[in-house]
Design a protein around this motif. Structure first.
Motif, PDB file in Angstrom:
ATOM      1  N   ALA A  61       0.826  -1.208   0.000  1.00  0.00           N
ATOM      2  CA  ALA A  61       0.000   0.000   0.000  1.00  0.00           C
ATOM      3  C   ALA A  61       0.862   1.261   0.000  1.00  0.00           C
ATOM      4  CB  ALA A  61      -0.930  -0.008   1.213  1.00  0.00           C
ATOM      5  N   LYS A  64       2.071   1.904  -3.485  1.00  0.00           N
ATOM      6  CA  LYS A  64       1.005   2.473  -4.328  1.00  0.00           C
ATOM      7  C   LYS A  64       0.733   3.925  -3.971  1.00  0.00           C
ATOM      8  CE  LYS A  64      -1.289  -1.950  -5.247  1.00  0.00           C
ATOM      9  NZ  LYS A  64      -2.508  -2.784  -5.033  1.00  0.00           N
ATOM     10  N   GLU A 171      -6.144   3.593   2.670  1.00  0.00           N
ATOM     11  CA  GLU A 171      -7.145   3.341   1.626  1.00  0.00           C
ATOM     12  C   GLU A 171      -6.631   2.342   0.597  1.00  0.00           C
ATOM     13  OE1 GLU A 171      -9.937   7.313   1.775  1.00  0.00           O
ATOM     14  OE2 GLU A 171      -8.586   7.079   0.072  1.00  0.00           O
ATOM     15  N   PHE A 172      -5.368   2.460   0.210  1.00  0.00           N
ATOM     16  CA  PHE A 172      -4.808   1.464  -0.712  1.00  0.00           C
ATOM     17  C   PHE A 172      -4.783   0.082  -0.065  1.00  0.00           C
ATOM     18  CE2 PHE A 172      -2.866   5.080  -3.109  1.00  0.00           C
ATOM     19  CZ  PHE A 172      -3.325   4.720  -4.373  1.00  0.00           C
ATOM     20  N   ARG A 174      -6.905  -1.083   1.990  1.00  0.00           N
ATOM     21  CA  ARG A 174      -8.282  -1.603   2.034  1.00  0.00           C
ATOM     22  C   ARG A 174      -8.895  -1.723   0.653  1.00  0.00           C
ATOM     23  NH1 ARG A 174      -8.834   2.819   5.271  1.00  0.00           N
ATOM     24  NH2 ARG A 174     -10.740   3.459   4.181  1.00  0.00           N
ATOM     25  N   GLY A 175      -8.152  -1.379  -0.392  1.00  0.00           N
ATOM     26  CA  GLY A 175      -8.660  -1.506  -1.754  1.00  0.00           C
ATOM     27  C   GLY A 175      -9.547  -0.375  -2.192  1.00  0.00           C
ATOM     28  N   ASN A 177     -10.535   2.742  -4.192  1.00  0.00           N
ATOM     29  CA  ASN A 177     -10.073   3.304  -5.459  1.00  0.00           C
ATOM     30  C   ASN A 177     -11.219   4.047  -6.137  1.00  0.00           C
ATOM     31  OD1 ASN A 177      -8.406   3.872  -7.633  1.00  0.00           O
ATOM     32  ND2 ASN A 177      -8.824   1.927  -8.659  1.00  0.00           N
TER      33      ASN A 177
END
Length: 425
Positions: A61, A64, A171-172, A174-175, A177
């Protein structure tokens, strides 16, 4: 707390995909000498899964998040701390494990016994020739949680900006997007001063730094006590006040009483850092993650503080805050004709109390997949500057944890007694 932490050698985590290169200019506030330091914190979380899960999830994460936040993967320019060199090198990342559970060390409720150096990332050695802006260590404990140790270069982010970046990593993880907040660089929001700035106040050649040996203490104030104090203020003044104002007033007044100055009438100072994003013309856009704050100083005689009620001290703070727009504007315009001291210069006197609000920065909302942190623990910034941080009680409790390094040992007990009296009912 006796336990063993085993660390990896550390590696650089680069952005997940190619990012822009080149130099980005820092803002006028970013460049201030006082911000050439690191902020260090511990963030205590419940486990994300079996051992190794948190490290794996957060590493990916982080990589990303460094795509939209690519300046954080760069370095301060070697030509001077006025630019960020967007090298894409990455963030320093250390994996570690502890030979005990978080429960066995009380989830680090006892700040005095936390082995900060074991839980914070070590800086890369000189022969590695890297100087990262952000360093992160994930220490996984046996079965029940992990601690993120974070070192952040203050030159590139203030507290709001650092929390925004951590929330993006969450947030990354937890997916989520796209990201809830898109980061914005926008460091050209303040012009350079047109007039000659006031000289930097350097200590005289024979100056010696004070040796206060400030004592650490946590002062916990439950939510219902805070609510009662705020209602009492509204009843007496017909105005609202913030949690920060009531807590800062309480500490400032009672610290003065604890100092027991007797007939000595000193000028006492309260200093806090005000977010100025909305004072910029035009206001800074959502997503800005640089430094944009201004130190407000409020002064009162020790005699007046000792005789005042908490409500009256809150009024002093509120009156002082009304001067923020003008004082910030004067500083932006470089109005040295006022012959004031540099507001950002460090004040080292025992008569000065620095209070910082952390509850609204966003650190307590970061979620890597199993809920927000149990609590966030700052490392003492300076052993010679009396300071306090207004944070939150460890979950699931609700209320304020006032983390203080503001008095010498012989003043600590009187302070704690006076605070406990006024903060309860």
């Amino acid at each position: 707390m006796e336990f063993k932490v085993t660390k990896s050698n550390g590696t650089l985590v680069p952005p997940f995909e190619p990012t822009p290169s080149g130099l980005l200019e820092l803002s006028r506030i970013d460049r201030l000498p006082v911000l050439r330091c690191n902020a260090r914190t511990l963030h205590v979380f419940k486990a994300l899964g079996p051992l190794g899960t948190a490290q794996s999830i957060i590493r990916e994460a982080l990589s990303k998040a460094l795509v939209p936040y690519y300046p954080l993967a760069g370095r301060l320019s070697l030509n001077g701390p006025t630019n960020i060199d967007c090298t894409g090198d990455g963030v320093w990342f250390v994996e570690a494990s502890a030979d005990c559970s978080l429960e066995s060390v009380g989830y680090f409720e006892d700040v005095k016994s936390i082995p900060f150096e074991a839980l914070l990332p070590s800086h890369p050695s000189e022969d590695q020739r890297v100087d990262p802006l952000v360093l992160m260590q994930i220490t996984e404990f046996e079965g029940d949680g992990f601690v993120m140790g974070l070192t952040f270069c203050h030159t590139i982010c203030d507290g709001l900006g650092a929390a925004q970046f951590l929330n993006a990593i969450g947030e990354f993880a937890r997916g989520v997007n796209p990201l809830t907040i898109t980061p914005v660089w926008h460091r050209n929001f303040l012009p350079q001063p047109q007039l000659t700035p006031p000289p930097i106040n350097l200590p005289p050649p024979n100056f010696t730094f004070p040796d206060y040996q400030l004592e650490q203490a946590n002062i916990d104030i439950p939510l219902n006590h805070i609510t009662h104090l705020k209602l009492n203020f509204m009843k007496e003044s017909q105005k609202h006040c913030s949690t920060f104002e009531i807590v800062a007033a309480m500490l400032w007044r009672n610290r003065t009483l604890a100092m027991n100055l007797g007939s000595e009438n000193m000028t006492m100072k309260l200093v806090f850092f005000a977010n100025c994003r909305n004072l910029v013309d035009p206001p800074l856009p959502k997503g800005f993650y640089g430094n944009c704050f201004f130190p407000m100083t409020i002064s009162a005689s020790s005699e007046n503080l000792a005789q005042a009620t908490t409500v009256e001290v809150v009024k002093m703070i509120q009156e002082g805050k009304t001067m923020l727009p003008k004082e910030f504007s004067d500083w932006v315009e470089g109005d040295s004709s006022l012959k004031k001291e540099d507001p950002f210069a460090a004040q080292l006197g025992y008569d000065t109390l620095f209070v910082s609000e952390w509850g609204r920065l966003g650190f307590n909302q970061v979620d890597y997949g199993n809920g927000p942190p149990i609590h966030v623990v700052p490392m003492q910034g300076s052993p010679i500057i009396p300071a306090a941080i207004v944070g939150s009680l460890p979950r699931p409790s609700e209320g304020i944890r006032l983390m203080t390094w503001c008095v010498q040992k012989h003043h600590l007990e009187p302070l704690l007694i006076s605070i406990s009296t006024i903060s309860s009912y």
